[in-house]
Every structure is written in C-alpha cells, then in structure tokens.
Scaffold this motif. Structure first.
Motif, mmCIF file in Angstrom:
data_model
loop_
_atom_site.group_PDB
_atom_site.id
_atom_site.type_symbol
_atom_site.label_atom_id
_atom_site.label_comp_id
_atom_site.label_asym_id
_atom_site.label_seq_id
_atom_site.Cartn_x
_atom_site.Cartn_y
_atom_site.Cartn_z
ATOM 1 N N LYS A 78 7.657 4.212 -11.344
ATOM 2 C CA LYS A 78 7.389 5.385 -11.987
ATOM 3 C C LYS A 78 6.422 6.168 -11.308
ATOM 4 N N ILE B 187 9.423 13.714 -12.880
ATOM 5 C CA ILE B 187 9.011 14.203 -14.107
ATOM 6 C C ILE B 187 8.294 15.309 -14.145
ATOM 7 N N ILE C 97 4.721 3.108 -20.540
ATOM 8 C CA ILE C 97 4.900 4.286 -20.925
ATOM 9 C C ILE C 97 3.880 4.829 -21.645
ATOM 10 N N GLU D 38 4.095 10.676 -22.256
ATOM 11 C CA GLU D 38 5.752 10.537 -22.122
ATOM 12 C C GLU D 38 6.413 10.543 -23.373
ATOM 13 N N ARG E 26 6.525 13.895 -24.557
ATOM 14 C CA ARG E 26 7.412 14.753 -23.824
ATOM 15 C C ARG E 26 8.913 14.488 -24.341
#
Length: 468
Positions: free
Chosen positions: A87, A94, A193, A197, A200
């Motif tokens: 990530k 991202i 997470i 996020e 988003r």
DNA sequence: AGCGATGATTATTG
DNA sequence: CAATAATCATCGCT
C-alpha cells in the motif's frame, strides 16, 4: 485507482434497484496484482486475496466462516504487513489519482435546461400542478389552453420518469455506498484501510453515480427537445378552423368592423364559443392566441383588399343585422309600419337562420351591436337593415326600392348597397362599411367610433351612386 | 402540380 | 407589448 476499481468489481453483483448501469460504470477487468513483487509470497498472497475477493460472492455464513479462518490464519500478521508495504508503494498513485470534481459545465448546462423546461426544479404538490407549471414555463405565456394538453401530458410523463429514475439512482447509490463502506470497514480488519480511503471510495462511488445521473439528465433533455420540436412542427402544420369557428369569428369581425380589436376577454369568449360549437366534432379547438392570430390576419387582409371581402362583409353584416332586426322587432313589436320596403319577404326567409344564430350567439352578439358599437340603435332606420338583408340574399333585392339592380353584377350592387347602408344606418356607420376604417385605411385612431356622427354627409353621394 | 386561402411565425414599429 | 406587415408552410380545391 486500482484498489477501488477492483473492489467495485468485486461488488459488482450488487443489484442497482433493477436498473442496468452498464454505461456509467466502466469497470476494468480484474487483473492479478500487477505491481506486486516478492515472488515467493506472491502465491500465498494471491490465494488469500482470492479468498477475500470471493467473500462477497458467498452466503453470509460461509463468508463469516472464511473471514474467521482468515483472521485466525497464522500468516495473517505477515500478510497484513505485506499489504501495508504494498500500500505504501502504491500510495503515491492513489494520491495522484485524487481528482476533485469541478462543477462540470455540461452538467450545469443540462441542469439549467431541465430547470427551464420544468422537468426538474421544485416538486410542488400534485403532478398536474407541476405539469401546468412546466407547460407555462415552456409556453412562455399564459396560453395554457387545451391545445397544449398533449404536450403537457408528454412533458409530465417525461418528468415523472425522470424523477422516478433519479430517485432510484439516488437510493441505489446510497445503498451501494453503505454496502461498500460496511465491507471496507469489515475488511479493514484483514487489510489496512484508512477512513480516508473509505471516504475517497465513497467519493468515487458518488462520482460514478453522478455520471449515471448525467446520462439520465442528458437523455431526458433529448426527450424534451424531441418532444418540443415535434410540438413546434405540429403547430406549424396548421389545420383550418372549422366552418362554425370561422363563422363566429367573422361575425364578430364584421359586427365590429369599425374597431375589430377584441379585448382579451372578448377573445377568450370567442375562443370558448368556438370550442363549444365545435366541441363534439373532431374539429380543432381554438385558443386565445389563435383568435389573436385570426384577427391579426383578418384585419390585415381585409384592409389590403376590401373589395375581395365585400361579399363576405355583406353576408355577415346582414346576419347580424337579421339578429338585430329580429331582436329589435321583438322588442318593439311590429313597429316597422313605416318601412318603405317589404319587410316580410326578406325577413322571413332569413328567419330560420336567425334562429340558429340567435341561439348560439344571443349572449354576445346583440349586446355588441347595440351597446358596444353604436350605443344607440334608433329604430326608424330599420329599413336599411332589411335592405341589406335582401341584398345579401342576392335573390330578392332586385325588386326593392334600390333601383340599381339593373346591373346584373351582384357583387357591385351589393357593394353599393352596403355602402349606402353603412352610411345611413341607425346602427352606426361601422356596420360593415369599408369606411369604417377612416379614409386613410387605418383603424388605429378610431377605437370608439364616435358613432352618432349623423348620417348627414356621405349618405347623399353614395346613395346617388347606387341609384344610378 | 398549380394556385388561392389561411393559420402561424417573424421582424418591425410606436 | 400589441399591432402590423411580410413571409412561411400547409390545406383544399381544380
């Protein structure tokens, strides 16, 4: 951008209120973990990911069981850290994908149009009220008569569809969002997470749905445009008025020849009368604006070529004269003793027609003749009226006192007669004399035909003409 | 098809 | 803004 896309893919099976959303959701096919490195663990991770992905496809029980086993897996902490690592690496992309939604100009355009067309906008009260408002908005005027009912109905239909769809999409969006959020929250135990996020994610979902909405709006706009153009075309495609309607309008026109400008109320009444008369038939219904058109056309065309309309003028003038005469006769009861002509023949032959006219127009025609135009309607001159009646019947006037009959040309004679009558009358010069419009050819300045202008002048000259 | 009648639209005006 | 004048487009008839 990949993470969310895949998740959405995984959730793709969620029903969207029964509506296909294929267009709006252009989801990429799922590939494996493209950017992942670490060959050794790749297989393991791939397996676990696969399990995660399939969780949603399974029944709750199974899913619970699987999740549980996942959470208890001995590799879980390791996997978690690996996921965190990945990530971190993809984090940049991202961030980069963070798109703010600028107010899409096209969307605004669509919104404005829908608003203007009355499709969107405040949902006030009943559908019919909304439809009326919409029709008024489109018509741009007060002309919300029966003619537009078709258009209105269709617009209402569009509006309703639009709103139901919009509602469904909204609902689906909410459901979907909560679903996704729940899942994410759930999964955040297995993989990292952050709330951000999730946020988003929600944003992305909303964008997706709003793009669907835009499609809906667009197609609604198209539908309205099509409907509108059809409507306009239909309006251009004219239909002649029914005979009765024309008759009614003509009667008014020629009985107000000195000032053929019906007031708004008068127009309404005329329109109404035309509808009633034609009501049963397939005939077109007539609106106020059509009445306005008619009078506009009529005035201009009459003025342009009075001669051409003379016959018609006589006809209608006589018609109203018959009405008047009859009414007067009824009122005064056989006071026509003086009348130089023979009242009976002409009078009676029109009688039946009078009946008809009287029944359908007793309310407005007579008042107009007597009050509206002349104000005074002294009886003594009724003879003139009979004269004109006979003249228009074409048949029997020849024998009457106007010697002019010698010339066979009915038109010219009628013309002459009409002029003579126009000047003499007790019903006032406007009856149907072309002189109703002042010699210059304009009606404008003579809204109130000073009526009582005694028949002194004019009469002589014209009369002499006819008698020769 | 041609043509006049006619309803509707558009441009202009006061 | 309503009236006019010009024009368009269709109808109804021959």
């Amino acid at each position: 951008m990949e993470d969310p896309a895949r998740i959405m893919q995984a959730l793709g099976g969620v029903a969207l209120g029964g509506h296909s959303v294929q267009g709006g959701m252009g989801l990429p096919p799922s590939h494996g973990l493209e950017g992942a490195d670490g060959d050794g663990r790749k297989q393991d991770i791939g397996d676990i990911l696969q399990q995660i992905m399939t969780i949603t496809d399974q029944s709750l029980d199974e899913a619970q069981a699987k999740k549980h086993s996942l959470n208890c897996h001995r590799m879980k902490p390791a996997l978690f850290s690996v996921l965190c690592e990945i990530k971190e690496k993809t984090g940049l992309s991202i961030r980069g994908a963070q798109e703010d939604d600028p107010p899409d100009p096209q969307l605004m355009r669509l919104d404005n149009m829908l608003l203007a067309e009355g499709v969107s906008g405040p949902e006030k009260g009943s559908a019919s009220a909304a439809a009326a408002a919409a029709a008024a908005a489109v018509g741009g005027g007060v002309d919300n008569s029966v003619e537009h009912s078709d258009y209105r109905a269709k617009l209402t239909q569009i509006r309703q569809i639009y709103h139901t769809e919009l509602e469904k999409y909204e609902q689906a969006c909410n459901e979907f969002t909560t679903h996704v959020m729940n899942l994410l929250r759930e999964q955040s135990r297995t993989r990292p997470i952050s709330p951000k996020e999730i946020e988003r994610m929600v944003g992305i979902i909303h964008r997706k749905f709003s793009s669907i909405q835009m499609q809906l709006k667009q197609s609604t706009c198209e539908a309205v445009m099509i409907l509108r153009s059809r409507f306009l075309d239909a309006r251009r495609k004219r239909r002649n008025f029914s005979k009765q309607a024309t008759e009614i309008l003509n009667e008014y026109f020629y009985s107000h020849l000195s000032n053929p400008y019906p007031s708004e109320e008068a127009k309404e009444e005329l329109a109404k009368k035309c509808q009633i008369t034609v009501s049963q038939g397939v005939g077109s219904t007539i609106t106020v604006s059509q009445v306005s058109n008619w009078f506009g056309n009529k005035r201009i065309r009459y003025k342009k070529n009075i001669g051409k309309f003379q016959e018609e003028a006589n006809l209608y003038a006589a018609k109203t004269a018959v009405n008047a005469a009859h009414a007067v006769a009824a009122a005064v009861q056989n006071s026509q003793a003086d009348s130089p002509t023979t009242p009976n023949s002409g009078f009676q032959m029109k009688d039946e027609e009078f009946q008809m006219d009287a029944t359908e127009s007793k309310n407005s025609l007579l008042p107009n003749m007597f009050t509206g135009s002349s104000g005074s309607f002294s009886l003594p001159n009724s003879g003139d009226m009979f004269m004109s009646m006979q003249g228009l019947n074409g048949a029997s006037y020849a024998g009457a006192q106007v010697g002019a009959g010698v010339q066979s040309q009915g038109d010219t004679i009628r013309h002459a007669i009409s002029q003579a009558v126009g000047y003499n009358d007790g019903l006032r010069g406007h009856l149907y004399s072309p002189h109703g419009l002042n010699g210059n050819g304009g009606w404008h300045d003579a809204p109130t035909p000073s009526s009582v202008t005694s028949p002194t002048e004019g009469a002589g000259s014209v009369h002499s003409d006819t008698s020769n």
